[in-house]
Motif scaffolding. Structure first.
Motif, PDB file in Angstrom:
ATOM      1  N   LEU A   9       0.848  -1.191   0.000  1.00 47.18           N
ATOM      2  CA  LEU A   9       0.000   0.000   0.000  1.00 47.18           C
ATOM      3  C   LEU A   9       0.882   1.240   0.000  1.00 47.18           C
ATOM      4  O   LEU A   9       1.897   1.284   0.692  1.00 47.18           O
ATOM      5  CB  LEU A   9      -0.901   0.011   1.238  1.00 47.18           C
ATOM      6  N   ARG A  10       0.467   2.221  -0.772  1.00 45.69           N
ATOM      7  CA  ARG A  10       1.165   3.509  -0.738  1.00 45.69           C
ATOM      8  C   ARG A  10       0.135   4.617  -0.903  1.00 45.69           C
ATOM      9  O   ARG A  10      -0.866   4.443  -1.590  1.00 45.69           O
ATOM     10  CB  ARG A  10       2.264   3.589  -1.775  1.00 45.69           C
ATOM     11  N   GLU A  11       0.402   5.718  -0.224  1.00 43.21           N
ATOM     12  CA  GLU A  11      -0.479   6.879  -0.301  1.00 43.21           C
ATOM     13  C   GLU A  11       0.150   7.930  -1.183  1.00 43.21           C
ATOM     14  O   GLU A  11       1.367   8.129  -1.169  1.00 43.21           O
ATOM     15  CB  GLU A  11      -0.726   7.457   1.089  1.00 43.21           C
ATOM     16  N   ASP A  12      -0.695   8.596  -1.955  1.00 45.03           N
ATOM     17  CA  ASP A  12      -0.250   9.702  -2.792  1.00 45.03           C
ATOM     18  C   ASP A  12      -1.413  10.679  -2.888  1.00 45.03           C
ATOM     19  O   ASP A  12      -2.417  10.397  -3.556  1.00 45.03           O
ATOM     20  CB  ASP A  12       0.152   9.196  -4.173  1.00 45.03           C
ATOM     21  N   GLY A  13      -1.289  11.790  -2.168  1.00 44.58           N
ATOM     22  CA  GLY A  13      -2.365  12.780  -2.148  1.00 44.58           C
ATOM     23  C   GLY A  13      -3.643  12.172  -1.575  1.00 44.58           C
ATOM     24  O   GLY A  13      -3.617  11.526  -0.532  1.00 44.58           O
TER      25      GLY A  13
ATOM     26  N   ALA B 144      -3.168   0.244  -3.917  1.00 42.29           N
ATOM     27  CA  ALA B 144      -2.885  -1.129  -3.504  1.00 42.29           C
ATOM     28  C   ALA B 144      -2.200  -1.814  -4.679  1.00 42.29           C
ATOM     29  O   ALA B 144      -2.770  -1.892  -5.775  1.00 42.29           O
ATOM     30  CB  ALA B 144      -4.182  -1.845  -3.131  1.00 42.29           C
ATOM     31  N   GLU B 145      -0.997  -2.290  -4.445  1.00 42.18           N
ATOM     32  CA  GLU B 145      -0.244  -2.955  -5.508  1.00 42.18           C
ATOM     33  C   GLU B 145      -0.220  -4.444  -5.226  1.00 42.18           C
ATOM     34  O   GLU B 145       0.228  -4.885  -4.160  1.00 42.18           O
ATOM     35  CB  GLU B 145       1.158  -2.365  -5.592  1.00 42.18           C
ATOM     36  N   PHE B 146      -0.729  -5.200  -6.199  1.00 37.75           N
ATOM     37  CA  PHE B 146      -0.847  -6.642  -6.034  1.00 37.75           C
ATOM     38  C   PHE B 146      -0.568  -7.323  -7.374  1.00 37.75           C
ATOM     39  O   PHE B 146      -1.220  -7.016  -8.376  1.00 37.75           O
ATOM     40  CB  PHE B 146      -2.263  -7.019  -5.545  1.00 37.75           C
TER      41      PHE B 146
ATOM     42  N   ARG C 201      -8.576   7.833  -0.450  1.00 34.94           N
ATOM     43  CA  ARG C 201      -8.161   7.684   0.953  1.00 34.94           C
ATOM     44  C   ARG C 201      -9.362   7.815   1.882  1.00 34.94           C
ATOM     45  O   ARG C 201      -9.455   7.122   2.878  1.00 34.94           O
ATOM     46  CB  ARG C 201      -7.098   8.743   1.296  1.00 34.94           C
ATOM     47  N   SER C 202     -10.299   8.669   1.524  1.00 37.47           N
ATOM     48  CA  SER C 202     -11.470   8.900   2.367  1.00 37.47           C
ATOM     49  C   SER C 202     -12.441   7.720   2.381  1.00 37.47           C
ATOM     50  O   SER C 202     -13.376   7.704   3.187  1.00 37.47           O
ATOM     51  CB  SER C 202     -12.199  10.175   1.913  1.00 37.47           C
ATOM     52  N   ASP C 203     -12.228   6.717   1.525  1.00 39.65           N
ATOM     53  CA  ASP C 203     -13.088   5.527   1.488  1.00 39.65           C
ATOM     54  C   ASP C 203     -12.454   4.300   2.124  1.00 39.65           C
ATOM     55  O   ASP C 203     -13.079   3.244   2.201  1.00 39.65           O
ATOM     56  CB  ASP C 203     -13.429   5.160   0.035  1.00 39.65           C
ATOM     57  N   VAL C 204     -11.184   4.424   2.537  1.00 40.50           N
ATOM     58  CA  VAL C 204     -10.403   3.252   2.935  1.00 40.50           C
ATOM     59  C   VAL C 204     -10.026   3.288   4.408  1.00 40.50           C
ATOM     60  O   VAL C 204      -9.667   4.330   4.947  1.00 40.50           O
ATOM     61  CB  VAL C 204      -9.108   3.193   2.081  1.00 40.50           C
TER      62      VAL C 204
END
Length: 174
Positions: free
Chosen positions: A95-99, A104-106, A115-118
């Motif tokens: 997982l990585r955040e950007d803005g 999610a990298e899989f 981000r506001s949904d997770v």
């Protein structure tokens, strides 16, 4: 010597209450990761939660305030309601955040989320087993349920549908 005069071993008398109210549920999106290259598609469930509390009765014949037990369980369910849940400790998902996004990298795919949904949970996977363990840990670690009554054991069950559930427990002193 009669049986009534023999010293009986001391023990603590325990009782269990089971909470599984209609409102003890949460709706959440997730995907289960099966291996380094296989996962489910994103989908959702209406997860139901059951809590078993075992402890000592007080002088009034009660273990504690049922209303307080239910409020704590309802609050726990509300904290997960209407989120997309992602595992923060998966060995196969990065997982990585950007803005405003969480990516999610899989298995070579990048899956974007707002981000506001997770909610990223400290779990290896989003399964009924891991969710039951997570909720049980939260009940114990946050201390709210233990502050209400002399509790000896807890068990939390989470189901994603009829006939499919995971359970996790805690025992005082274990």
């Amino acid at each position: 010597m009669t049986a009534s005069t023999v010293d009986a071993p001391e023990f603590t008398e325990l009782t269990t209450i089971e909470l599984f109210k209609e409102a003890m549920k949460f709706s959440a999106g997730h995907f289960t990761i099966f291996s380094k290259d296989r996962r489910e598609r994103l989908h959702g469930h209406n997860f139901a939660v059951q809590v078993s509390i075992t402890g000592e009765l007080d002088d009034n014949g009660m273990m504690g305030d049922y209303g307080e037990f239910k409020r704590i369980a309802f609050d726990l369910c509300r904290s997960l309601d209407e989120w997309t849940l992602l595992p923060g400790r998966s060995p196969y998902l990065t997982l990585r955040e950007d803005g405003p996004y969480v990516f999610a990298e899989f298995a070579g795919e990048t899956i974007p989320f707002l981000r506001s949904d997770v909610q990223v949970l400290p779990l290896r996977n989003i399964t009924v087993e891991e969710l039951a363990r997570h909720l049980c840990h939260r009940l114990v670690d946050e201390g709210k349920i233990l502050a209400v009554a002399p509790i000896h054991r807890l068990e939390v069950k989470v189901s994603s549908g009829p006939g499919q559930l995971g359970a996790a427990g805690w025992r005082r002193g274990a």
